[in-house]
Write a protein that holds these residues in place. Structure first.
Motif, PDB file in Angstrom:
ATOM      1  N   ASN A   1       1.472  -4.358  10.609  1.00 30.39           N
ATOM      2  CA  ASN A   1       2.483  -3.236  10.408  1.00 30.39           C
ATOM      3  C   ASN A   1       1.720  -1.834   9.755  1.00 30.39           C
ATOM      4  O   ASN A   1       2.245  -0.605   9.830  1.00 30.39           O
ATOM      5  N   GLY A   2       0.531  -2.080   9.200  1.00 27.73           N
ATOM      6  CA  GLY A   2      -0.141  -0.915   8.532  1.00 27.73           C
ATOM      7  C   GLY A   2       0.533  -0.747   6.887  1.00 27.73           C
ATOM      8  O   GLY A   2       1.674  -1.472   6.832  1.00 27.73           O
ATOM      9  N   PHE A   3       0.054  -0.167   6.085  1.00 23.33           N
ATOM     10  CA  PHE A   3       0.532   0.033   4.723  1.00 23.33           C
ATOM     11  C   PHE A   3       0.038   1.294   4.266  1.00 23.33           C
ATOM     12  O   PHE A   3      -0.962   1.247   3.952  1.00 23.33           O
ATOM     13  N   ARG A   4       0.985   2.158   4.174  1.00 22.00           N
ATOM     14  CA  ARG A   4       0.676   3.574   3.424  1.00 22.00           C
ATOM     15  C   ARG A   4      -0.622   4.132   4.184  1.00 22.00           C
ATOM     16  O   ARG A   4      -0.610   4.405   5.439  1.00 22.00           O
ATOM     17  N   ALA A   5      -1.801   3.971   3.576  1.00 21.84           N
ATOM     18  CA  ALA A   5      -2.950   4.902   4.050  1.00 21.84           C
ATOM     19  C   ALA A   5      -3.663   3.826   5.194  1.00 21.84           C
ATOM     20  O   ALA A   5      -4.617   4.238   5.877  1.00 21.84           O
ATOM     21  N   MET A   6      -3.175   2.619   5.133  1.00 20.46           N
ATOM     22  CA  MET A   6      -4.096   1.364   5.943  1.00 20.46           C
ATOM     23  C   MET A   6      -3.514   1.706   7.317  1.00 20.46           C
ATOM     24  O   MET A   6      -2.168   1.549   7.587  1.00 20.46           O
ATOM     25  N   PRO A   7      -4.067   1.894   8.452  1.00 19.47           N
ATOM     26  CA  PRO A   7      -3.595   1.671   9.760  1.00 19.47           C
ATOM     27  C   PRO A   7      -3.275   0.515  10.244  1.00 19.47           C
ATOM     28  O   PRO A   7      -4.103  -0.472   9.777  1.00 19.47           O
ATOM     29  N   ALA A   8      -2.255   0.234  11.352  1.00 18.16           N
ATOM     30  CA  ALA A   8      -2.078  -1.033  11.757  1.00 18.16           C
ATOM     31  C   ALA A   8      -3.072  -1.343  12.855  1.00 18.16           C
ATOM     32  O   ALA A   8      -3.583  -0.413  13.575  1.00 18.16           O
ATOM     33  N   PHE A   9      -3.131  -2.615  13.019  1.00 19.41           N
ATOM     34  CA  PHE A   9      -4.171  -3.080  13.805  1.00 19.41           C
ATOM     35  C   PHE A   9      -3.268  -4.090  14.950  1.00 19.41           C
ATOM     36  O   PHE A   9      -2.768  -5.076  14.217  1.00 19.41           O
TER      37      PHE A   9
END
Ligand code: HEC
Length: 111
Positions: free
Chosen positions: A76-84
């Motif tokens: 899902n991604g999390f704030r600054a982290m992209p979803a894969f």
């Protein structure tokens, strides 16, 4: 001359030369039977570690984070982290990397 080119042996040789590259490619795509990744440690080293061991993202090893939390963040991604998406990391490999991270000890501190 023409009888030589028409011989069954020549035809078989041509068939083998054309078919072989496709067989080899198909074999590579199916490495390990479930995608291009070679287990959890491989995914971590090739994907997650670039950010999570270089201060782009927080340290995630050595914190006993639950695998279900890790897989949810990755999908899902999390704030600054992209979803894969699954097209990038298949479900099986994602489960393996989540279990690897959950059980791994903290990375050695970098200078
Ligand atoms: C492009 C850089 C990048 C990559 C690649 C990346 N992450 Fe992240 N990740 C981040 C950032 C940045 C955060 C912090 C997000 C925030 O708090 O804004 C984060 C947060 C997380 C969290 C939550 C950490 C916490 O403290 O709760 C988890 C779990 C996580 N990432 C797992 C992974 C996994 C597993 C992979 C590999 C499949 C991965 N990440 C790949 C950048 C990345």
């Amino acid at each position: 001359m023409s009888s030589l080119l028409n011989s069954a042996a020549v035809k078989r040789t041509f068939a083998a030369c054309f078919a072989l590259p496709f067989v080899v490619l198909a074999g590579n795509a199916a490495a390990d039977g479930d995608g291009v990744w070679k287990g959890g440690e491989n995914v971590y080293a090739k994907v997650c570690g670039h950010c999570h061991e270089n201060k782009v993202g927080p340290v995630i090893k050595g914190r006993q984070l639950p695998p279900a939390y890790i897989t949810a963040v990755v999908r899902n991604g999390f704030r600054a982290m992209p979803a894969f998406p699954a097209s990038f990391i298949d479900d099986n490999s994602l489960q393996q990397v989540a279990e690897y991270i959950s059980k791994a000890s903290a990375p050695a501190a970098k200078p």
